[in-house]
Design a protein around this motif. Structure first.
Motif: not given
Length: 201
Positions: A66-76, A83-87
């Motif tokens: 849950k923490a990983v998912l929430d963080n990834m959503i914030r980051q991308i 392209i930048r989102k994939i990187e």
């Protein structure tokens, strides 16, 4: 999963203790009594929160996912370009290993030893995580930067598979020839631009 109390100071203390014990002894060799001792609770207290050792492992994974998912959503979401989102996805994913080595070892090695997790657990949070990749690919197709013949549901698993294998290598290897940033950049480049040298022009 059985309904158990998933809140409170003791629950989080047991989860923290399990993270240390699983990383130190391995899931197969760890005992519930080892976790209780690390958490400084009675053995019976564990069963107020968890059915068994597999249940502890799955609960630990759910909390982390849950923490990983929430963080990834914030980051991308900070990026506009696909392209930048994939990187950003690749770099954020691999950096998790540096931020929490014990958890990385559990997810990459110990989790796969739980037959309950591998056969019975419906991993909804993980599927949401994978779908972030396919969503970005579709977005890139709409932007005209990714090929239309790319099948997002195949590409997401191929991309994640590369990151997952690099993560497992990082956890198991004692000697690393390159840093996380280099690995993330290389994997992103393979998927975004391929490995064939462009001799045109």
């Amino acid at each position: 999963m059985p309904t158990k109390n998933r809140n409170g100071e003791k629950y989080h203390r047991i989860i923290g203790a399990a993270t240390k014990v699983f990383a130190r002894k391995g899931f197969f060799h760890a005992k519930v009594s080892d976790i209780a001792k690390e958490a400084q609770v009675a053995d019976g207290t564990i069963y107020l929160y968890f059915e068994n050792k597999d249940d502890i492992l799955i609960s630990l994974f759910e909390d982390q996912m849950k923490a990983v998912l929430d963080n990834m959503i914030r980051q991308i979401s900070q990026e506009k370009d696909a392209i930048r989102k994939i990187e950003k996805f690749a770099l954020t994913h691999l950096r998790l290993i540096e931020l929490n080595k014990n958890m990385a070892e559990i997810i990459q090695v110990e989790l796969r030893q739980s037959s309950k997790f591998m056969k019975e657990y419906k991993n909804e949070k993980f599927m949401q995580y994978l779908n972030l990749i396919s969503d970005v690919i579709r977005e890139g197709q709409e932007q005209g930067v990714f090929r239309r013949d790319v099948i997002p549901d195949i590409a997401k698993r191929a991309f994640f598979g590369a990151l997952d294998e690099m993560s497992r290598f990082w956890v198991l290897s004692s000697h690393k020839k390159y840093d996380i940033e280099t690995a993330a950049k290389q994997i992103s480049e393979y998927f975004l631009h391929g490995m064939v040298h462009n001799s045109d022009g």
